[in-house]
Design a protein around this motif. Structure first.
Motif, short mmCIF file in Angstrom:
data_model
loop_
_atom_site.label_atom_id
_atom_site.label_comp_id
_atom_site.label_asym_id
_atom_site.label_seq_id
_atom_site.Cartn_x
_atom_site.Cartn_y
_atom_site.Cartn_z
N GLY A 206 69.78 30.30 38.21
CA GLY A 206 70.40 29.96 36.94
C GLY A 206 70.39 28.47 36.67
N SER A 207 70.53 27.67 37.73
CA SER A 207 70.59 26.22 37.56
C SER A 207 69.25 25.62 37.13
CB SER A 207 71.05 25.55 38.87
OG SER A 207 69.99 25.53 39.82
N LEU A 208 68.16 26.37 37.33
CA LEU A 208 66.83 25.87 36.98
C LEU A 208 66.49 26.09 35.52
CD1 LEU A 208 64.82 27.12 40.11
CD2 LEU A 208 65.67 24.81 39.68
N LEU A 209 67.29 26.88 34.82
CA LEU A 209 66.98 27.23 33.43
C LEU A 209 67.49 26.17 32.47
CD1 LEU A 209 67.97 31.02 33.52
CD2 LEU A 209 65.68 30.04 33.77
N HIS A 210 66.67 25.83 31.51
CA HIS A 210 67.07 24.94 30.43
C HIS A 210 66.01 25.00 29.35
CE1 HIS A 210 64.02 21.95 31.62
NE2 HIS A 210 64.38 22.22 32.87
N GLU A 211 66.36 24.58 28.17
CA GLU A 211 65.41 24.53 27.08
C GLU A 211 64.26 23.59 27.48
OE1 GLU A 211 65.32 23.74 22.23
OE2 GLU A 211 67.16 23.36 23.40
N GLY A 212 63.04 24.07 27.33
CA GLY A 212 61.87 23.28 27.70
C GLY A 212 61.36 23.55 29.09
N ALA A 213 62.09 24.31 29.91
CA ALA A 213 61.63 24.61 31.27
C ALA A 213 60.41 25.51 31.23
CB ALA A 213 62.75 25.27 32.07
N ASP A 214 59.49 25.29 32.16
CA ASP A 214 58.32 26.14 32.31
C ASP A 214 58.68 27.29 33.25
OD1 ASP A 214 55.75 26.84 34.09
OD2 ASP A 214 55.10 26.22 32.09
N TRP A 215 58.40 28.53 32.81
CA TRP A 215 58.79 29.71 33.60
C TRP A 215 58.15 29.69 34.99
CZ3 TRP A 215 62.42 32.93 34.29
CH2 TRP A 215 62.22 34.11 35.00
N ASN A 216 56.90 29.27 35.06
CA ASN A 216 56.25 29.22 36.37
C ASN A 216 56.93 28.21 37.29
OD1 ASN A 216 54.35 31.14 35.65
ND2 ASN A 216 52.93 29.62 34.83
N ASP A 217 57.40 27.09 36.72
CA ASP A 217 58.12 26.11 37.53
C ASP A 217 59.46 26.69 38.01
OD1 ASP A 217 56.11 24.27 37.20
OD2 ASP A 217 57.10 23.19 35.55
N VAL A 218 60.10 27.48 37.15
CA VAL A 218 61.36 28.11 37.55
C VAL A 218 61.13 29.02 38.75
CG1 VAL A 218 63.14 29.76 36.84
CG2 VAL A 218 62.40 27.96 35.26
N GLN A 219 60.08 29.85 38.67
CA GLN A 219 59.79 30.76 39.77
C GLN A 219 59.46 29.99 41.05
OE1 GLN A 219 58.41 34.91 38.81
NE2 GLN A 219 56.85 33.71 37.77
N ALA A 220 58.67 28.92 40.92
CA ALA A 220 58.32 28.13 42.09
C ALA A 220 59.56 27.48 42.70
CB ALA A 220 57.29 27.06 41.71
N GLY A 221 60.49 27.04 41.85
CA GLY A 221 61.72 26.44 42.35
C GLY A 221 62.59 27.42 43.10
N ILE A 222 62.63 28.67 42.62
CA ILE A 222 63.38 29.72 43.32
C ILE A 222 62.73 30.02 44.65
CG2 ILE A 222 64.18 32.11 43.22
CD1 ILE A 222 64.14 31.79 40.13
N CYS A 223 61.40 30.12 44.65
CA CYS A 223 60.65 30.37 45.88
C CYS A 223 60.94 29.28 46.92
CB CYS A 223 59.16 30.40 45.57
SG CYS A 223 58.36 31.96 45.90
N ASP A 224 60.87 28.04 46.48
CA ASP A 224 61.10 26.92 47.38
C ASP A 224 62.50 26.98 47.98
OD1 ASP A 224 60.27 24.09 48.34
OD2 ASP A 224 62.20 23.74 47.37
N PHE A 225 63.49 27.27 47.16
CA PHE A 225 64.87 27.37 47.64
C PHE A 225 65.00 28.48 48.69
CE2 PHE A 225 69.22 29.01 47.44
CZ PHE A 225 69.95 27.84 47.58
N MET A 226 64.36 29.61 48.42
CA MET A 226 64.41 30.72 49.37
C MET A 226 63.83 30.32 50.72
SD MET A 226 63.35 34.12 47.23
CE MET A 226 64.53 35.04 46.26
N VAL A 227 62.62 29.79 50.67
CA VAL A 227 61.92 29.47 51.92
C VAL A 227 62.71 28.45 52.74
CG1 VAL A 227 59.84 28.39 52.87
CG2 VAL A 227 59.64 30.07 51.02
N ARG A 228 63.29 27.46 52.06
CA ARG A 228 64.05 26.43 52.77
C ARG A 228 65.35 26.97 53.35
NH1 ARG A 228 62.08 21.26 51.82
NH2 ARG A 228 60.50 21.15 50.19
N ASN A 229 65.74 28.16 52.93
CA ASN A 229 66.96 28.76 53.44
C ASN A 229 66.69 30.03 54.25
OD1 ASN A 229 69.55 27.31 52.33
ND2 ASN A 229 68.04 27.27 50.68
N GLY A 230 65.46 30.15 54.74
CA GLY A 230 65.13 31.23 55.66
C GLY A 230 64.87 32.58 55.03
N VAL A 231 64.70 32.61 53.70
CA VAL A 231 64.43 33.85 53.00
C VAL A 231 62.93 33.95 52.74
CG1 VAL A 231 64.89 35.23 50.93
CG2 VAL A 231 66.69 33.78 51.89
#
Length: 431
Positions: A206-231
């Protein structure tokens, strides 16, 4: 070493009239023994590990692995003392990895891993076999299984074994689903930790969403957060729903699509994050909107939320999952929601797989919802409530619950409220 999952499996073998069960599907092997490795993620048709559980408690829970992977067992048990449990190990050669590993390197110094692996090696029985089928065959023969009723989750293994150990073959696929869908107390405790991480993941999404955000960047940001937290993300997208279609129109209902434009004010974004932590699936779904939602859409979301809570209140032992869609439908209809038939409700088990449905194969057709199944205490149930209405837009939410004698215990604490992404773009944090 105590293994409550293997004990549950063993306790159910007698009722099935089985003398043993031979498991080679990665989920079943992990369930029975806790063993897993990166090799299982290669998704090969041929298994790289196996497990044998006998009905007779005097016989050992047997782990069947490549000889070179004995060190993996030692590594697994460093993180948690009971991560991988068994009574004996049977080994086999995997290509020529094991053959090469047997040669002594005179320049290699001793290590803790080598010491741990040697302690695990004490559980090895018999000689290393040329392949997994030979290792399973040798173990079954050694433990007197000729002529017995044996369940297999892969018929090819049964056919290979039958050449030397004749037996009555029983398909164990449906049986294993019934075993796994009710969780042990140890599994429930582990999933509560998974739920805590799921809350963090959805909050980050949710924190990655904002007007002008690129959806692919949002997905990549979620992926990065997961991997860095062992998911382990479900794939490179980490999301089940969302994305752009035909370059301009944003249709969040579609299963995984790629983004072709920036998010705009008024866009509805479905955040269903999926990934694996400690072997268990995260499956959490919330709805977000870019900018302040209209009063009409906010009302729709609140109606869906109330319907969801009414259905969640029915998650208890003895209740069939097939009774839940009507509860949601009737509430939407009573509140005047257009096209209440567009509400999709699915209640399914979750654990080592995202969909665990204890019905006879194939279970993922209409029967999975129309027939449903009766919930039992200690099941983990994921409740999906997905509204695909077109007038105001879609609205989805999903939670996982542990079924207790008194009702449903939510595994996720993230609020069911609409996520409003009305803040400016975030400033990138330093790497």
């Amino acid at each position: 070493m105590a293994n409550p999952r293997a004990e549950r499996l063993r306790s159910m073998l007698a009722a099935e009239g089985l003398d043993a069960v031979v498991l080679t599907h990665p989920h079943d092997v992990r369930y029975a023994t806790g063993y897993h490795s990166i090799l299982e993620r290669w998704t090969q048709m041929e298994p790289f590990a196996g497990a044998i559980v006998f009905a007779d408690p005097a016989r050992p829970v047997t782990l069947v692995i490549p000889e070179a992977n004995v060190g993996i067992v030692a590594v697994l048990n460093r993180a948690r003392a009971d991560a991988c449990t068994f009574d004996e190990i049977r080994t086999f050669d995997m290509l020529n990895f094991c053959e090469v590993s047997r040669y002594v390197d005179p320049d290699r110094k001793g290590s803790r891993l080598a010491e741990d692996a040697m302690s695990v090696a004490g559980a090895i029985r018999g000689e290393c076999q040329p392949d997994i089928a030979a290792a399973i065959t040798r173990a079954l023969d050694h433990h007197g299984m000729a002529g017995k009723r044996i369940g297999f989750d892969e018929h090819r293994v049964s056919a290979a074994v039958a050449r030397q150990v004749p037996h009555t073959h029983v398909d164990a696929l449906d049986f294993m689903m019934r075993v796994r869908v009710v969780k042990t107390q140890e599994e429930l405790a582990r999933y509560r930790k998974v739920g805590t991480m799921a809350d963090r993941v959805i909050a980050h999404a949710g924190s990655l969403l904002h007007e002008g955000a690129d959806w692919n960047d949002v997905q990549a940001g979620i992926c990065d957060f997961m991997v860095r937290n062992g998911v382990i993300p479900v794939d490179e997208g980490a999301m089940l729903f969302g994305g752009a279609y035909d370059q301009d129109e944003f249709i969040p209902d579609l299963f995984r699509t790629s983004g072709g434009r920036s998010l705009r004010r008024g866009d509805i974004v479905i955040l269903e994050t999926q990934g694996v932590l400690d072997g268990f699936w995260i499956d959490i779904n919330r709805t977000a909107v870019i900018g302040k939602p209209s009063d009409e859409y906010q009302r729709l979301h609140d109606i869906l939320r109330d319907a969801f809570l009414m259905m969640a209140d029915r998650l208890r032992p003895g209740v069939s999952t097939n009774s839940l869609p009507a509860i949601g439908y009737e509430h939407l209809k009573a509140k005047g929601v257009a096209a209440p038939e567009k509400l999709l409700v699915v209640a399914h088990g979750i654990g080592l797989m995202p969909l665990e449905i204890p019905l006879a194969y194939p279970a993922a057709g209409l029967a999975g919802v129309k027939q449903g199944f009766v919930m039992e205490e200690d099941m983990l149930i994921s409740l999906d409530s997905l509204f695909f209405g077109a007038k105001l837009g879609p609205c989805h939410m999903e939670n996982v619950y542990a079924i207790t004698a008194s009702g449903a215990e939510p595994m996720y604490a993230a609020p069911l409220e609409l996520i409003v992404a009305d803040a400016p773009a975030r400033v990138a944090e330093p790497a």
